[in-house]
Motif scaffolding. Structure first.
Motif, PDB file in Angstrom:
ATOM      1  N   TYR A   1      -3.033   7.703   6.257  1.00 41.82           N
ATOM      2  CA  TYR A   1      -2.929   7.677   7.622  1.00 41.82           C
ATOM      3  C   TYR A   1      -4.156   8.632   8.035  1.00 41.82           C
ATOM      4  CZ  TYR A   1       1.589   5.503   7.949  1.00 41.82           C
ATOM      5  OH  TYR A   1       2.881   4.743   7.609  1.00 41.82           O
TER       6      TYR A   1
ATOM      7  N   ASN B   1       8.239   7.216   3.995  1.00 40.75           N
ATOM      8  CA  ASN B   1       7.914   7.919   2.833  1.00 40.75           C
ATOM      9  C   ASN B   1       6.854   9.088   3.026  1.00 40.75           C
ATOM     10  OD1 ASN B   1       6.513   8.095   0.269  1.00 40.75           O
ATOM     11  ND2 ASN B   1       5.196   6.494   0.082  1.00 40.75           N
TER      12      ASN B   1
ATOM     13  N   ASP C   1       4.794   1.192  10.601  1.00 42.58           N
ATOM     14  CA  ASP C   1       4.668   0.856   9.193  1.00 42.58           C
ATOM     15  C   ASP C   1       5.951   0.702   8.842  1.00 42.58           C
ATOM     16  OD1 ASP C   1       4.598   0.792   6.415  1.00 42.58           O
ATOM     17  OD2 ASP C   1       3.108   2.646   6.392  1.00 42.58           O
TER      18      ASP C   1
ATOM     19  N   TYR D   1       2.243   9.368   4.943  1.00 40.83           N
ATOM     20  CA  TYR D   1       1.825   8.672   3.957  1.00 40.83           C
ATOM     21  C   TYR D   1       0.170   8.856   3.854  1.00 40.83           C
ATOM     22  CZ  TYR D   1       0.785   4.836   0.781  1.00 40.83           C
ATOM     23  OH  TYR D   1       0.331   3.769  -0.160  1.00 40.83           O
TER      24      TYR D   1
ATOM     25  N   THR E   1       4.338  -4.760  -6.140  1.00 41.39           N
ATOM     26  CA  THR E   1       3.239  -3.949  -5.421  1.00 41.39           C
ATOM     27  C   THR E   1       1.795  -4.139  -5.532  1.00 41.39           C
ATOM     28  OG1 THR E   1       3.223  -2.045  -6.977  1.00 41.39           O
ATOM     29  CG2 THR E   1       4.826  -1.847  -5.340  1.00 41.39           C
TER      30      THR E   1
ATOM     31  N   ILE F   1      -3.066  -1.065   8.229  1.00 38.64           N
ATOM     32  CA  ILE F   1      -3.027   0.299   8.938  1.00 38.64           C
ATOM     33  C   ILE F   1      -4.652   0.669   9.144  1.00 38.64           C
ATOM     34  CG2 ILE F   1      -2.812   2.697   8.323  1.00 38.64           C
ATOM     35  CD1 ILE F   1      -0.438   1.778   6.488  1.00 38.64           C
TER      36      ILE F   1
ATOM     37  N   VAL G   1       7.216  -1.131   5.867  1.00 44.46           N
ATOM     38  CA  VAL G   1       7.068  -1.812   4.585  1.00 44.46           C
ATOM     39  C   VAL G   1       8.352  -1.804   3.952  1.00 44.46           C
ATOM     40  CG1 VAL G   1       4.430  -1.361   4.465  1.00 44.46           C
ATOM     41  CG2 VAL G   1       5.952   0.303   3.424  1.00 44.46           C
ATOM     42  N   TYR G   2       9.363  -0.626   4.223  1.00 43.39           N
ATOM     43  CA  TYR G   2      10.480  -0.512   3.651  1.00 43.39           C
ATOM     44  C   TYR G   2      11.635  -1.191   4.309  1.00 43.39           C
ATOM     45  CZ  TYR G   2       7.812   2.495   0.473  1.00 43.39           C
ATOM     46  OH  TYR G   2       6.703   3.064  -0.325  1.00 43.39           O
TER      47      TYR G   2
ATOM     48  N   GLY H   1      -2.521  -6.295   2.004  1.00 39.98           N
ATOM     49  CA  GLY H   1      -1.520  -5.203   1.937  1.00 39.98           C
ATOM     50  C   GLY H   1      -1.513  -4.514   3.446  1.00 39.98           C
ATOM     51  N   ALA H   2      -0.217  -3.740   3.323  1.00 37.46           N
ATOM     52  CA  ALA H   2       0.019  -2.773   4.478  1.00 37.46           C
ATOM     53  C   ALA H   2      -1.137  -1.674   4.788  1.00 37.46           C
ATOM     54  CB  ALA H   2       1.164  -2.145   4.178  1.00 37.46           C
ATOM     55  N   THR H   3      -1.764  -1.451   3.377  1.00 35.22           N
ATOM     56  CA  THR H   3      -3.019  -0.237   3.854  1.00 35.22           C
ATOM     57  C   THR H   3      -4.164  -1.128   4.617  1.00 35.22           C
ATOM     58  OG1 THR H   3      -2.147   0.287   1.509  1.00 35.22           O
ATOM     59  CG2 THR H   3      -4.514   1.024   2.518  1.00 35.22           C
TER      60      THR H   3
ATOM     61  N   ASN I   1       6.267   5.718  10.680  1.00 38.12           N
ATOM     62  CA  ASN I   1       6.887   4.936   9.584  1.00 38.12           C
ATOM     63  C   ASN I   1       8.140   5.059   9.358  1.00 38.12           C
ATOM     64  OD1 ASN I   1       6.474   5.991   6.003  1.00 38.12           O
ATOM     65  ND2 ASN I   1       6.942   3.888   6.874  1.00 38.12           N
TER      66      ASN I   1
ATOM     67  N   SER J   1       5.309  -5.540   4.204  1.00 34.90           N
ATOM     68  CA  SER J   1       4.344  -5.899   2.900  1.00 34.90           C
ATOM     69  C   SER J   1       5.337  -6.576   1.931  1.00 34.90           C
ATOM     70  CB  SER J   1       3.973  -4.289   2.375  1.00 34.90           C
ATOM     71  OG  SER J   1       3.592  -4.482   1.142  1.00 34.90           O
TER      72      SER J   1
ATOM     73  N   LYS K   1       6.713  -4.376  -1.154  1.00 34.98           N
ATOM     74  CA  LYS K   1       7.974  -3.666  -1.085  1.00 34.98           C
ATOM     75  C   LYS K   1       8.944  -4.778  -1.139  1.00 34.98           C
ATOM     76  CE  LYS K   1       5.835  -0.006  -1.191  1.00 34.98           C
ATOM     77  NZ  LYS K   1       4.506  -0.241  -0.903  1.00 34.98           N
TER      78      LYS K   1
ATOM     79  N   LYS L   1      -0.610  -6.768  -2.892  1.00 31.76           N
ATOM     80  CA  LYS L   1      -1.397  -6.442  -1.737  1.00 31.76           C
ATOM     81  C   LYS L   1      -1.344  -7.542  -0.651  1.00 31.76           C
ATOM     82  CE  LYS L   1      -2.626  -2.158  -2.359  1.00 31.76           C
ATOM     83  NZ  LYS L   1      -2.341  -1.030  -1.319  1.00 31.76           N
TER      84      LYS L   1
HETATM   85  N1  PMP Z   1       3.044   2.625   3.766  1.00 27.80           N
HETATM   86  C1  PMP Z   1       3.721   3.079   3.404  1.00 27.80           C
HETATM   87  C2  PMP Z   1       4.645   4.089   3.980  1.00 27.80           C
HETATM   88  C3  PMP Z   1       3.772   3.071   1.924  1.00 27.80           C
HETATM   89  O1  PMP Z   1       4.767   3.774   1.071  1.00 27.80           O
HETATM   90  C4  PMP Z   1       2.950   2.016   1.142  1.00 27.80           C
HETATM   91  C5  PMP Z   1       2.964   2.092  -0.347  1.00 27.80           C
HETATM   92  N2  PMP Z   1       2.405   1.269  -0.805  1.00 27.80           N
HETATM   93  C6  PMP Z   1       1.926   1.331   1.991  1.00 27.80           C
HETATM   94  C7  PMP Z   1       1.986   1.445   3.219  1.00 27.80           C
HETATM   95  C8  PMP Z   1       0.933   0.397   1.297  1.00 27.80           C
HETATM   96  O2  PMP Z   1       1.287  -0.838   1.282  1.00 27.80           O
HETATM   97  P1  PMP Z   1       0.545  -1.985   0.501  1.00 27.80           P
HETATM   98  O3  PMP Z   1       0.749  -1.883  -0.969  1.00 27.80           O
HETATM   99  O4  PMP Z   1       0.989  -3.036   1.026  1.00 27.80           O
HETATM  100  O5  PMP Z   1      -0.721  -1.756   0.914  1.00 27.80           O
END
Ligand code: PMP
Ligand code: GLN
Length: 390
Positions: free
Chosen positions: A124, A170, A198, A121, A237, A100, A200-201, A95-97, A166, A229, A232, A240
């Motif tokens: 962070y 978000n 970031d 978000y 979702t 990060i 992801v969108y 995942g992007a999480t 970002n 990601s 998205k 991951k």
């Molecule tokens: N960054 C932002 C701005 C998000 O809104 C999200 C939401 N899921 C994430 C990262 C995390 O992405 P992932 O589910 O791929 O970990």
């Protein structure tokens, strides 16, 4: 007994889990936490099924399956004309999480300053602080979320290691313009700093507004990590699967953390995401077009009820000012009230700002529109009945 980690101990449960829990408890329509109510493309699901059955389901390579790393590099070539060597410039994370966290743990030295733009978000700040970084916060505010150039310039110093950027963002649903990105790029060069981008969108921008990766600006390829990601981009979702590209030195630093955080990401899902990234361009275009129609549907409904709805240039989210409805309370109270009394879940804005309810932005609710039209209509109906509008 000895205390557990004090930095993370300060934080409660993330607002997304709290509001989803409340929505489930009260059988509310959950327009809080951002997740689509329809899974992404059937062919990608079928590919994951095939990959699971065929295997192997053992540890894949630490940096990610070559086919996904190649697909991520190729995807960035097709959409942004970025020339990337997949072997040194791409990495797969859970995942992007995780991306990060890996960026922060791999790049930040204790005491390094990191510039962030609020509203933020949720992960962070805790991750950055846990990495020993010193946050330098700059705010964008409703209704127009303009980037305050002067404050941003002041937030940078010789101690700045990086900015976390970002876009589309978000929860503000702002898409950064080329001018804004050029200004940021100038600051990065001036202070010899990096950017964790970031994005992801990236495929969810509206009204013809382009998504511009900071990495595509002159001189920025050496300074940026660009995070994508599957959650998205393919509306899954829960999967991951994250894919990042960037300067070799930065990807290597990230990999140093990734190898100890999760080491790898499920291989079956990696295969399916590699397949997905290779889908025809039309798929990625229709993702944004479909979501734009949903944005309009929810935006019109909420406006009729009396919310003041901010422009949503991208993402899954609408920021709304609920003061015109005459509710007497803050955003946390409002979102609880809405979930319990009106049967529609939303997320308050104040947790996205440092200071929470004291931040000065405690009269906004975030609604998520990545839902089936019938569900959006039902939510609007419930809200209309509750507030006596329409
Ligand atoms: N960054 C932002 C701005 C998000 O809104 C999200 C939401 N899921 C994430 C990262 C995390 O992405 P992932 O589910 O791929 O970990
Ligand atoms: N990104 C999603 C949102 O903003 C939620 C992710 C999560 O629940 N951690 O709603």
């Amino acid at each position: 007994m000895k205390p557990t980690n004090t930095i993370l101990g300060e934080y409660g449960t993330t607002i997304f889990a709290v509001m989803t829990g409340l929505a489930i408890e009260h059988e509310a329509i959950n327009l809080g936490q951002g997740f689509p109510d329809t899974d992404g493309p059937a062919d990608i699901l079928a590919d994951a099924e095939r990959a699971t059955k065929e295997g192997p389901n053992q540890y894949p390579p630490m940096m990610g399956l070559p086919e996904l790393r190649q697909a991520a590099a190729q995807h960035n070539k097709i959409f942004y004309d970025l020339d990337l060597d997949w072997q040194t410039q791409s990495i797969v994370t859970s995942g992007a999480t995780e991306a990060i966290a890996a960026c922060l743990f791999g790049l930040v030295e204790p005491g390094d300053e990191v510039v962030l733009i609020e509203p933020l978000y949720d992960c962070y700040l805790p991750m950055l602080r846990r990495a020993g970084g010193v946050p330098k916060l700059v705010r964008i505010e409703p209704p127009h979320w303009e980037l305050p150039y002067e404050a941003l310039e002041e937030a940078f110093s010789d101690k700045t290691k990086l900015i976390m950027l970002n876009t589309p963002t978000n929860p503000a649903a702002k898409v950064y313009t080329r001018d804004e990105l050029e200004f940021i790029a100038g600051l990065l060069e001036k202070h010899d700093a990096y950017a964790i981008c970031d994005e992801v969108y990236e495929h969810l921008t509206y009204d013809g507004k382009p998504h511009i990766p900071l990495m595509t600006l002159p001189g920025m390829a050496e300074r940026c990590i660009k995070i994508g990601s599957a959650g998205k981009t393919f509306s899954m979702t829960g999967w991951k699967v994250g894919y990042s590209v960037g300067a070799p030195k930065l990807i290597e630093a990230m990999s140093k953390a990734h190898q100890f955080l999760t080491f790898t990401t499920p291989p079956n899902l990696q295969k399916a995401v590699a397949y997905g990234l290779g889908k025809e361009i039309e798929y990625f275009k229709s993702l944004g077009a479909d979501m734009q129609a949903k944005r309009d549907r929810l935006s019109e409904g909420l406006t009729k009820i009396g919310f003041e709805v901010m422009d949503s240039q991208g993402t899954y989210f609408l920021a709304t000012d609920f003061r015109p409805l005459g509710f007497n309370g803050d955003d946390v109270e409002f979102c609880k009230h809405l979930t319990i009394e009106a049967g529609v879940g939303a997320v308050p804005f104040s947790p996205f700002y440092q200071g929470g309810l004291e931040s000065g932005v405690s009269h906004f609710a975030r609604f998520c529109y990545c839902k089936q039209d019938s569900l959006l209509d039902e939510a609007i109906d419930r809200l209309a009945k509750h507030f006596g509008g329409v």
